[in-house]
Structures are given as structure tokens and as C-alpha cells.
Design a protein around this motif. Structure first.
Motif, short mmCIF file in Angstrom:
data_model
loop_
_atom_site.label_atom_id
_atom_site.label_comp_id
_atom_site.label_asym_id
_atom_site.label_seq_id
_atom_site.Cartn_x
_atom_site.Cartn_y
_atom_site.Cartn_z
N LEU A 1 43.67 -11.79 92.12
CA LEU A 1 42.96 -11.32 90.82
C LEU A 1 42.70 -9.95 90.59
O LEU A 1 42.82 -9.08 89.70
CB LEU A 1 41.88 -12.27 90.70
N PHE A 2 42.25 -9.34 91.90
CA PHE A 2 41.69 -7.87 91.49
C PHE A 2 42.51 -6.87 92.77
O PHE A 2 42.79 -7.37 93.59
CB PHE A 2 40.14 -7.71 91.85
N SER A 3 42.62 -5.86 92.15
CA SER A 3 43.21 -4.72 92.98
C SER A 3 42.24 -3.66 93.20
O SER A 3 41.41 -3.39 92.12
CB SER A 3 44.47 -4.24 92.35
N LEU A 4 42.14 -2.88 94.28
CA LEU A 4 41.28 -1.74 94.59
C LEU A 4 42.39 -0.43 94.94
O LEU A 4 42.97 -0.61 95.73
CB LEU A 4 40.50 -2.17 95.74
N ASP A 5 42.13 0.66 94.22
CA ASP A 5 42.89 1.68 94.63
C ASP A 5 41.96 2.47 95.68
O ASP A 5 40.98 2.89 95.43
CB ASP A 5 42.83 2.82 93.43
N GLN A 6 42.79 2.59 96.82
CA GLN A 6 42.15 2.94 98.01
C GLN A 6 41.76 4.57 98.17
O GLN A 6 40.80 5.10 98.85
CB GLN A 6 42.78 2.89 99.54
N TYR A 7 42.20 5.19 97.12
CA TYR A 7 41.90 6.59 97.19
C TYR A 7 40.72 6.86 95.81
O TYR A 7 39.89 7.95 96.10
CB TYR A 7 43.25 7.59 96.77
N ASN A 8 41.02 6.45 94.69
CA ASN A 8 39.86 6.81 93.65
C ASN A 8 38.98 5.62 93.49
O ASN A 8 37.87 5.87 92.76
CB ASN A 8 40.66 6.94 92.17
N GLY A 9 39.23 4.54 94.29
CA GLY A 9 37.94 3.46 93.97
C GLY A 9 38.04 2.50 92.71
O GLY A 9 37.18 1.87 92.47
N GLU A 10 38.93 2.94 91.96
CA GLU A 10 39.26 1.87 90.80
C GLU A 10 39.53 0.46 90.98
O GLU A 10 40.44 0.14 91.85
CB GLU A 10 40.08 2.18 89.76
N ILE A 11 38.71 -0.57 90.38
CA ILE A 11 38.85 -2.04 90.66
C ILE A 11 39.54 -2.47 89.20
O ILE A 11 38.95 -2.28 88.10
CB ILE A 11 37.70 -2.82 90.87
#
Length: 811
Positions: A619-629
Motif C-alpha cells: 500500500l505504501f512506498s518510501l523513498d530511501q533518499y528523500n523520505g517521501e511516503i
């Protein structure tokens, strides 16, 4: 029977039966004759037949033999009445007497019921079973070489245990031109031989004669034995000593050392023993002067120098030497020896040091006279002409000042650091043949002058120091080398003073003046101080002193000593953030943004984000560099109304440090306000809280300032240590709108910071939060969007400077 051999015994047994019956009362003797060495089991005779006995009654009558002997050689067969050999018989063993011509064995045949006794006599006949044998294997004879031909010498004879024709018959001698044998017969018919000398012997031609004497018996086949005859020819004194040459001429240099060998005479004598031992002596024709000057060894003929030989006194010595042997009638030989004396250059040149200066300073001027020497030679002519020189590798030259006087002059600049002293050897040589020489060595020492500057091994030192070091830690050892001596090489090390932001280098670093060890006086923080550049001087103790300096570059190495701090999303209490989002949110919608900051260096402060816990990974993804969910898909009716996300922010250090935040999401069916509106905080609340903090901060600063003034008065000259400004914050959020909020605010609450951050970013402000050094609070700076990058940097720097002062006062 005497010709029977052992080879004939296996085929048949031959014996002669003589049956004599002598009626002397009831006694009768039966006689048998058999050869010796018959095989065991061989039948000698049938006693039953010969004695007229019934064979059938022999066992019943207990027929047996009673042999008059120590050993039982025969037995009787009670069934057949046959007399047979029980063990081989050796006639030579049975008949001990070698002169006996016959050998008998006597026995009795006894029978019972009725008792009868028969006397039996068996003669053992000899066969040729023994070879002749000499009593000694070698016969040694000593015969003088003066013995006349025809002389006779007795030899030991051989023996043969056999008798009659089987005994020794003759002797033979190996071929020899000097010897022969003559065979003699004794009274007992035994044979022996005499050695006859056929011609005169000569020991010098052949000293040993080896002969073989062979004894042969008369058996068929004949047997033989041998013995070696060793004839040693005894010497007689029949040869006179003889020298290698009749005349010797010897060249001898004058002044030859006493005891030196002139010549060794050698005379030989072909005789042996005393007849060949030679004694040497001077004849009466040798003068007394010659015998006083030279000695003659009587045993080995060596002529040696006995006294000093001078060419000017005698040039020729004549002598006659006699060699005599030690025989009974001694014989002698002689030779003549002439010794010619050769003139020589026998006086060495001499050198004398008249003047010599040592030690001298290494900076002595070129051309200065160091020493004066004189030379001389007692010889004349070419033998008295002298050449003097020194090694051409030395920085000196010889200069002739007058006849046979020379000066030693400095020809090149001297350097004690290269050569501390010189061994100068003066060599004098005359022109004689062969030339004679002499030498004299003197040592010139050089005194040191302070002519060398201390030298560091490097011109630039780069030293890396990890932050958080212990005060007093050894950073490096900076040593210089001075090749001078004593006080000129004693070095003292200094730090050349240089101020950085009103701080002296001597307050940050210390150097041991004796060994150059560099120490840190404080603990360094990479986030505040990153590098230092200064100079270190090494100075010797000479007069005047010489010095040199080296540049030192100290680089502070960052350590991962700061944990990432999550500044977004804002958390009111603890680390849990609760959010509400519409259930109709589209795919890819930004739900939240995790922002963390790290004050370490670029490498250690690189932040990456990961889900530590995710209720639904689809359901959710997290960008490992900018922290956007963001949402990966739309919500469905199967999805839970409540979602729990745990995000971890990790830096890039070793070991890695991290911080976590928990976000609880609740989905609602109705539409919600936008993310920005939802988090908006009224301005009057913000300013109200800000004013409260400003009042509290102003009061604290005033109180601390008062305390600082009092402490300054007490300590008088104590100077506070200013700290460097911290680096600008790396994280900022920029909007396009403007705001009128105050430029700098002192905050200590993360919740307040988060609310201020959201409000100011919506209004177009650039918001920067900077930690107060060595404190738990932060400075927040808001800068209008229109302000350039330079202004932002300056504002941040001024804000940081203000915070540093406040922190120092608080301390």
C-alpha cells in the motif's frame, strides 16, 4: 690296503678277514681288518656265521658287544648276527701314537644260556685322508748380503698324520735364481728340506725374497701343503755417501738475517740402518772465518747464516763439506760450496715531524701550513736519493721549503661533518734497487663550527587527528637533524605563534622543546574545527644560533558521533505521529515526508530511510533518499482503516546511528483539508509562545552575564576561550511566499519547532534550525525567499555566533 681312499668306500667295503683260532683253554680270538672312515651302517662281518652260532637263538641268548673303548663305534644286529659300523672311525684319532704301524679295536661278544664269550679284534687300516701341513705358515730367514754362495739354511719340515706310503714323500721350491732346496731323509724315514744359496745377494738390488715351499705325500691321489719363505737380506756397509753435485755456487745478499738458510746439502747412502745414517762436517780446508760466519747442521746438512754478513768485508766464502756414514767401517763423500755475497740497499730513509698543529677548526683557510717534516737517508748515490709523498685523495699538498724539508698545506676547504679527522701518512722511498721506504702517520682532528642549519626530514607535515581526542594526546613527533657537534647540535623546538579567531596556537597545541613531540591541548570537534595550519621552528644552541621551520597541517577527522534527528513530521509527545487521510486517496499521493538531519560530515551525515514496520507493504512506498511516503495504489474495502508505519533514518557512519518515527494513519470517508491546512497553527499562538521563550531567554542571559562579570573580576586576567561558529544547517525548505516572522528565535521544544517549520514554509520563508553548541536547545532562523544565498549564509553565521556567545555564558 694302504692305497684305499674315501672315494672308494661308498661303492663297496673291502676288508680282509683273518680267522685265527688259538686254542688256549676255552679262549678264541677272531681278527678283522677294515679301512678307516667307513660309512655308518656299513657291515663289517656276520658274527653268527664266523662264530658258528644259530641266528635264530641270538635274540633269546641276548647277544651283545662289550667294546674296550671310550666310545662305541660298532654294534651287532641280533636278528642277523651282522657286525656293522655305528659311527665313523678315524685312525689318526684312535691311535694316538703316530709311530704305530697298526691300530686295533678290541671287543667281546657275550651270549647267555649258556654263557659264551668271544674275543674280537678289528684292525683299522690307514687311508690318505690327511694333507701335509707345516707347523708355521711363514718361515722367516735373515741372510746377510755378504753371505757366500752355497751356504745351507735349515727349514722346518711338514708333518702328515697318515703313515706308510700316505706320509710325506718330497718337497718343491718356487722358482728363484738365488735359492734352491735339498731334500734330506731322517732316521725315522721322515723327509725334510734345506735351503741352499745359489748366488750372492745384494740388498740394494733386492731387499726381500718371497719363496713358496710345497710338501707332497705319496698317497693316490697325492695331497700337498705349502708354507711361504720370507728371506730378508741384511745390509752391510758397502756404499759410500754421495752428494747431489760435487760443486755448489750460492748467491747471498749481505745483511741476511742470522739463522736464515743458505743451502741445504743432501748426500745419500744406498745402505740402510746405521750404514745409511750420515753426519756432515767442514773439512780442514775450510777457513775459520767461514766457519765463524756460517754454521753447518751435522744431521741434515743445512748451512745457515751465523754472523752478520757485510759485503764490504768479504765478498766470497769457500768451504768443503764431508758426508760420513755411521757404519762399522765408515765411508765418506765430499763436495765444495762457494758463497757469493751480493751488495744491497740496506739503509732505510727516515722521516721526522718537526712541527704539527692538531686540532684545527674545520673552517681553517686554504693555504694554511699544518705541519713541517724533514727526510734523510744514510746511503749514498741513488740509494740515498729520497722521494716523499702523501695520498692524493687528501685535501692537503706537500710543498718543499728547503733541502729535505717539506710543508703540509691545506689545499681544499675542510668539512668536519663529512670527515671528522684525517690520518695523514708521509711515505719516503729511496731510489735504490730494490727501493727502501718508510712512513710516518699523524692524525689531524677537526673542531666543529656551527655551520649547519637544523633540517627536518620533510618540508610539510600533514597530520590527521580524529575528533573527540583526549587532551594531551601525542599527535606526531617532528624531529630535525643537525650534523654539528655538542652545543651546535642541541636543538630546541618552538611553535611559531599564530592567532585564529583570537585563539593562540600555543593554547591548542604543545610541543616538547627537547624531542619535538607534538601534543593536543584540547578535545577537537569536527563540527566546529576542521583544520589548523601553523609553523614549528627548530633552533640549535650554537653561537650564533641557526634555525629552520616546517609547516604543519592538522586535519580534524570526523567521527560518527551525532545521531540523526527527525525534524519532520512533527511529534507532540513521544515519537508517534497520528494522521488522517481520505480513503479515496489516489495512487502516488504524498502521505507524509520524513526529514532527518545529522551534523556530522558529508559522508557520515548522508541519511537513508527505510520502513522498519509496514502494515501493508503493497500500500505504501518510501523513498530511501528523500523520505517521501506515497501510496502505491488506491485503498480497497479489504484494507484496514488503521495503518501503522515505522520509519528508521540511518546515517552513513561506521557504526551507523539511527532514529525512528512511528506514523499511525487513519482513513476517513469524507474529504479532509489539505496537508498544509491540516497542520496550520495560528500566528498569535506562535508569537505568544515565542514571546514567552524570548522573555525567559533574556532573563537567563542577563543572569549569566552578571555571573560572568563577577568571575572575570575575580580571575582578573583570565581570558575566555571563544569557540568557532558551527556550520550552517544542511536541510531547508523553500516556498515562494513571503513572511514577516522574526529572523531569529531561540527554541528548545521539538513540537514548537515543527509547528513553526510548517507555518513558515507555507508563508514562503526559508527555515533553518541550528543546535546551540554544548546545549540542548536550538536557534531557528527564518529568511525571506527573496534573500540571496550569501545573505542566508551571513544570517546563519550571525545567528550561530549569537548562540555560541549565549552558550558560553551559560557555561
Amino acid at each position: 690296503m694302504g692305497n684305499l681312499t674315501k672315494a672308494q668306500l661308498p661303492r663297496y667295503v673291502t676288508f680282509f678277514l683273518f680267522f685265527f683260532v688259538f686254542l688256549n683253554g676255552a679262549n678264541a680270538v677272531t681278527h678283522y681288518s677294515i679301512p678307516e672312515e667307513m660309512e655308518e651302517g656299513s657291515v663289517v662281518a656276520n658274527l653268527a656265521t664266523d662264530l658258528g652260532l644259530d641266528v635264530k637263538t641270538l635274540s633269546r641268548r641276548k647277544m651283545r658287544l662289550d667294546i674296550i673303548s671310550s666310545k662305541k663305534y660298532l654294534d651287532v644286529n641280533k636278528e642277523t648276527g651282522e657286525l656293522y659300523i655305528l659311527e665313523k672311525m678315524d685312525r689318526e684319532y684312535l691311535c694316538i701314537s703316530k709311530t704305530a704301524t697298526t691300530c686295533f679295536i678290541k671287543m667281546e661278544v657275550i651270549l647267555e644260556d649258556p654263557v659264551r664269550i668271544f674275543n674280537i679284534e678289528i684292525e683299522i687300516v690307514d687311508i690318505n685322508d690327511n694333507a701335509p701341513q707345516f707347523r708355521r705358515d711363514s718361515i722367516h730367514l735373515d741372510i746377510s748380503e755378504s753371505t757366500s754362495a752355497g751356504e745351507r739354511f735349515s727349514l722346518s719340515n711338514a708333518v702328515d698324520p697318515d703313515i706308510g706310503a700316505n706320509s710325506i714323500k718330497t718337497y718343491f721350491l718356487s722358482e728363484s735364481e738365488y735359492f734352491d732346496i735339498e731334500i734330506q731323509t731322517g732316521r725315522d724315514s721322515s723327509k725334510f728340506a734345506d735351503l741352499i744359496l745359489r748366488r750372492a745377494l745384494d740388498r740394494e738390488t733386492q731387499a726381500i725374497h718371497n719363496l713358496i715351499l710345497t710338501a707332497v705325500d705319496g698317497g693316490v691321489p697325492a695331497r700337498s701343503g705349502t708354507a711361504s719363505i720370507i728371506v730378508r737380506v741384511l745390509d752391510t756397509n758397502d756404499n759410500a755417501p754421495k752428494f747431489d753435485k760435487e760443486t755448489f755456487k750460492i748467491n747471498l745478499m749481505e745483511n741476511s738475517p742470522i739463522g736464515s738458510l743458505v743451502v741445504k746439502l743432501n748426500a745419500t747412502d744406498l745402505d740402510e740402518g746405521l750404514n745409511s745414517d750420515i753426519v756432515y762436517s767442514f773439512s780442514l780446508y775450510t777457513s775459520e772465518k767461514t766457519q765463524e760466519t756460517f754454521s753447518l747442521n751435522h744431521d741434515n746438512g743445512e748451512i745457515r747464516v751465523k754472523d752478520i754478513i757485510n759485503y764490504e768485508d768479504f765478498r766470497i766464502y769457500d768451504m768443503e763439506v764431508i758426508a760420513t756414514d755411521k757404519g762399522a767401517n765408515s765411508l765418506s763423500g765430499q763436495c765444495k760450496v762457494t758463497i757469493l755475497i751480493t751488495d744491497m740497499n740496506d739503509n732505510h730513509p727516515e722521516i721526522s715531524i718537526k712541527s704539527f698543529k692538531s686540532p684545527v677548526k674545520e673552517d681553517i683557510a686554504v693555504g694554511t701550513v699544518i705541519a713541517v717534516v724533514s727526510v734523510s737517508d744514510k746511503d749514498s748515490g741513488e740509494n740515498g736519493q729520497i722521494d716523499v709523498y702523501i695520498s692524493d685523495k687528501l685535501p692537503f699538498i706537500l710543498r718543499e721549503s728547503s733541502d729535505n724539508y717539506y710543508e703540509l698545506v691545506v689545499s681544499e676547504p675542510l668539512d668536519r661533518e663529512k670527515v671528522p679527522e684525517y690520518d695523514i701518512t708521509f711515505t719516503v722511498t729511496d731510489r735504490g734497487t730494490p727501493p727502501l721506504s718508510d712512513n710516518e702517520t699523524m692524525t689531524l682532528e677537526l673542531l666543529d663550527v656551527n655551520d649547519n642549519v637544523p633540517q627536518f626530514s620533510q618540508s610539510f607535515y600533514t597530520i590527521q587527528v580524529k575528533e573527540n581526542n583526549a587532551p594531551g594526546e601525542l599527535l606526531s613527533s617532528l624531529t630535525a637533524h643537525d650534523p654539528d657537534l655538542h652545543e651546535n647540535q642541541y636543538l630546541v623546538y618552538f611553535i611559531i605563534e599564530k592567532e585564529i579567531v583570537n585563539t593562540s596556537m600555543s593554547m591548542l597545541f604543545s610541543i616538547n622543546p627537547e624531542n619535538g613531540n607534538l601534543y593536543a591541548l584540547k578535545t577537537f570537534d569536527y563540527e566546529i574545527e576542521k583544520e589548523f595550519l601553523f609553523h614549528i621552528e627548530a633552533r640549535d644552541s650554537g653561537v650564533p644560533p641557526l634555525s629552520s621551520n616546517v609547516t604543519v597541517h592538522i586535519i580534524i577527522m570526523d567521527q560518527n558521533d551525532n545521531t540523526p534527528l527527525i525534524v519532520s513530521p512533527w511529534r507532540a509527545h513521544g515519537s508517534v505521529v497520528e494522521e488522517k487521510i481520505p480513503r479515496s486517496t489516489d495512487k502516488g499521493t504524498l502521505i507524509a515526508k520524513v526529514i532527518a538531519i545529522d551534523t556530522d560530515s558529508v559522508h557520515n551525515s548522508r541519511i537513508t530511510y527505510q520502513f522498519l514496520q509496514n502494515t501493508d507493504a503493497t500500500l505504501f512506498s518510501l523513498d530511501q533518499y528523500n523520505g517521501e511516503i506515497r501510496t502505491m495504489r488506491m485503498f480497497s474495502y479489504r484494507d484496514s482503516r488503521h495503518q501503522r508505519l515505522v520509519v528508521i533514518a540511518k546515517d552513513n557512519g561506521e557504526p551507523s546511528l539511527s532514529a525512528t518515527v512511528t506514523i499511525k494513519l487513519s482513513t476517513v470517508e469524507t474529504a479532509l483539508k489539505t496537508y498544509a491546512d491540516m497542520t496550520e497553527i495560528p500566528e498569535y499562538d506562535i508569537f505568544s509562545d515565542l514571546n514567552l521563550y524570548l522573555v525567559i531567554g533574556l532573563g537567563s542571559v542577563s543572569f549569566l552575564l552578571l555571573i560572568t562579570i563577577l568571575v572575570t573580576i575575580v580571575l582578573k586576567c583570565q581570558k575566555p576561550k571563544p569557540s568557532k561558529a558551527g556550520p550552517p544547517c544542511r536541510n531547508s525548505v523553500i516556498s515562494e511566499r513571503n513572511s514577516t516572522i522574526a529572523d531569529s528565535t531561540l527554541v528548545s521544544n521539538d513540537a514548537y519547532w515543527y509547528s513553526l517549520f510548517l507555518a513558515e514554509t507555507r508563508k514562503g520563508k526559508l527555515v533553518v534550525r541550528q543546535p546551540v553548541p554544548k546545549g540542548s536547545r536550538y536557534f531557528v532562523s527564518s529568511i525571506p525567499r527573496s534573500t540571496g544565498l550569501t545573505e542566508t549564509s551571513d544570517s546563519a553565521a550571525s545567528t550561530l555566533q549569537a548562540s555560541t556567545t549565549t552558550s558560553s555564558s551559560s557555561s
